[in-house]
Design an enzyme around this catalytic site. Structure first.
Site, PDB file in Angstrom:
ATOM      1  N   SER A  94       0.836  -1.209   0.000  1.00 19.14           N
ATOM      2  CA  SER A  94       0.000   0.000   0.000  1.00 19.14           C
ATOM      3  C   SER A  94       0.861   1.245   0.000  1.00 19.14           C
ATOM      4  CB  SER A  94      -0.893   0.000   1.240  1.00 19.14           C
ATOM      5  OG  SER A  94      -1.535   1.249   1.406  1.00 19.14           O
ATOM      6  N   TYR A 147      -2.200   0.345  10.047  1.00 22.33           N
ATOM      7  CA  TYR A 147      -2.359  -0.310   8.755  1.00 22.33           C
ATOM      8  C   TYR A 147      -1.110  -0.124   7.895  1.00 22.33           C
ATOM      9  CZ  TYR A 147      -3.742  -1.033   3.913  1.00 22.33           C
ATOM     10  OH  TYR A 147      -3.776  -1.433   2.604  1.00 22.33           O
ATOM     11  N   LYS A 205       1.683  -3.029   6.653  1.00 16.41           N
ATOM     12  CA  LYS A 205       2.055  -3.302   5.275  1.00 16.41           C
ATOM     13  C   LYS A 205       3.562  -3.207   5.073  1.00 16.41           C
ATOM     14  CE  LYS A 205      -1.738  -4.285   3.003  1.00 16.41           C
ATOM     15  NZ  LYS A 205      -1.898  -5.582   2.304  1.00 16.41           N
TER      16      LYS A 205
END
Length: 317
Positions: free
Chosen positions: A118, A142, A146
């Protein structure tokens, strides 16, 4: 016959990857816990294993039962804002799940992996155009999860010879076919479409950013183009080629929120003037990446205009 395991293959992006694999004549099997995916997004001829990546036995069974030779890893908890309130859940799903997947791959001799990373790994970059060398400064659990996934995969590559690449991207939109669509409650396109279908007026948050029209500029890419890049990467790895550790799948130019609203009006025939709300704290004015490296190695190209992107999303679902 050998096949590719697609984790999260019942989701919005994953189902498009499965579709692209089929169009390329490549067999696959899907593993998805259906927490945000949809069983009906998976074609009848594609095996669907309903299980979490935290179920190591289920991963191993999927690999052995379907003669898996490579993995496209898309499964994960993807909501950056929610991850701030649920960091442990985010790390469990995205980090522990990736560890268990890598362990299963190693145990079963599966030596090729495409990882869906991402652009959240960059946080708020302070450059006009993000490249693969732009420093990573994730600002949410998040994004951190990643980046840790990228590190894990690279470490395993160094220790075991795993062939791998990680694909970083920003805002994925549109639909390749009407039956596959974005059901996220957090993404801009679904929010605009929901508002228009309910007779409400979509909203722009902030119009005084230092951009050409005063609204935020982001990198929007069509899901079909994105899916194709995953398939090309998987094929090259299966064929024994070595790819770069990371690629940015960027447009190089970006689209403003105002341009999206104009595209929405044109695609739907609904003449509206968006509501104007205050800018949201922490929203950077512009985040756009170059896709030159991916174009060189993966044939990456952002082939759809913003109007085509919105029209395909509006006509889906």
């Amino acid at each position: 016959m050998m096949s590719i395991l697609v984790t999260g293959g019942a989701g919005y992006i994953g189902s498009h990857v499965v579709r692209a694999l089929g169009l390329a004549g490549m067999d696959c099997v899907v593993i998805d816990d259906l927490s945000s995916g949809h069983a009906e997004f998976v074609p009848d001829e594609v095996p669907l294993v309903q299980a979490s990546l935290l179920d190591a036995a289920a991963i191993t069974r999927a690999m052995t039962d379907h003669s898996v030779e490579a993995v496209i890893h898309l499964a994960g908890f993807k909501y950056a804002g929610v991850s701030v309130d649920r960091p442990l859940h985010t790390y469990q799903q995205n980090v522990q799940g990736t560890v268990l997947l890598l362990e299963a791959m190693e145990a079963n001799g599966v030596d090729a992996l495409v990882f869906s990373s991402s652009a959240a790994v960059f946080g708020t970059p302070d450059v006009e155009l993000v490249t693969e060398d732009t420093p990573t400064r994730p600002e949410s659990p998040y994004g951190e999860s990643k980046l840790i996934g990228e590190w894990l995969i690279a470490d395993v590559g160094r220790s075991s010879g795993l062939r791998h690449t990680s694909l970083r991207y920003f805002n994925v939109v549109g639909s390749a076919v009407p039956e596959l669509y974005d059901t996220s409650p957090h993404n801009l396109f679904p929010l605009v479409i929901k508002a228009l279908r309910e007779g409400r007026t979509p909203r722009i948050n902030g119009t005084d950013y230092p951009t050409p029209d005063g609204t935020c500029v982001r990198d929007y890419i069509h899901v079909a183009d994105l899916a194709e890049a995953h398939v090309v990467a998987a094929r090259r790895l299966v064929e024994g080629e070595t790819l770069e550790a990371v690629y940015n799948l960027g447009s190089g130019s970006g689209v403003s929120v105002r341009e999206i609203m104009d595209a929405a009006a044109a695609a739907t025939g609904i003449d509206f003037e968006p509501e104007i709300g205050p800018a949201r704290p922490g929203d950077p004015a512009r985040i756009v990446a170059t896709g030159e490296q991916a174009a060189r190695d993966l044939g990456w190209e952002n082939r759809h205009t913003v109007h085509q992107m919105f029209a395909s999303a509006w006509n889906a679902g």
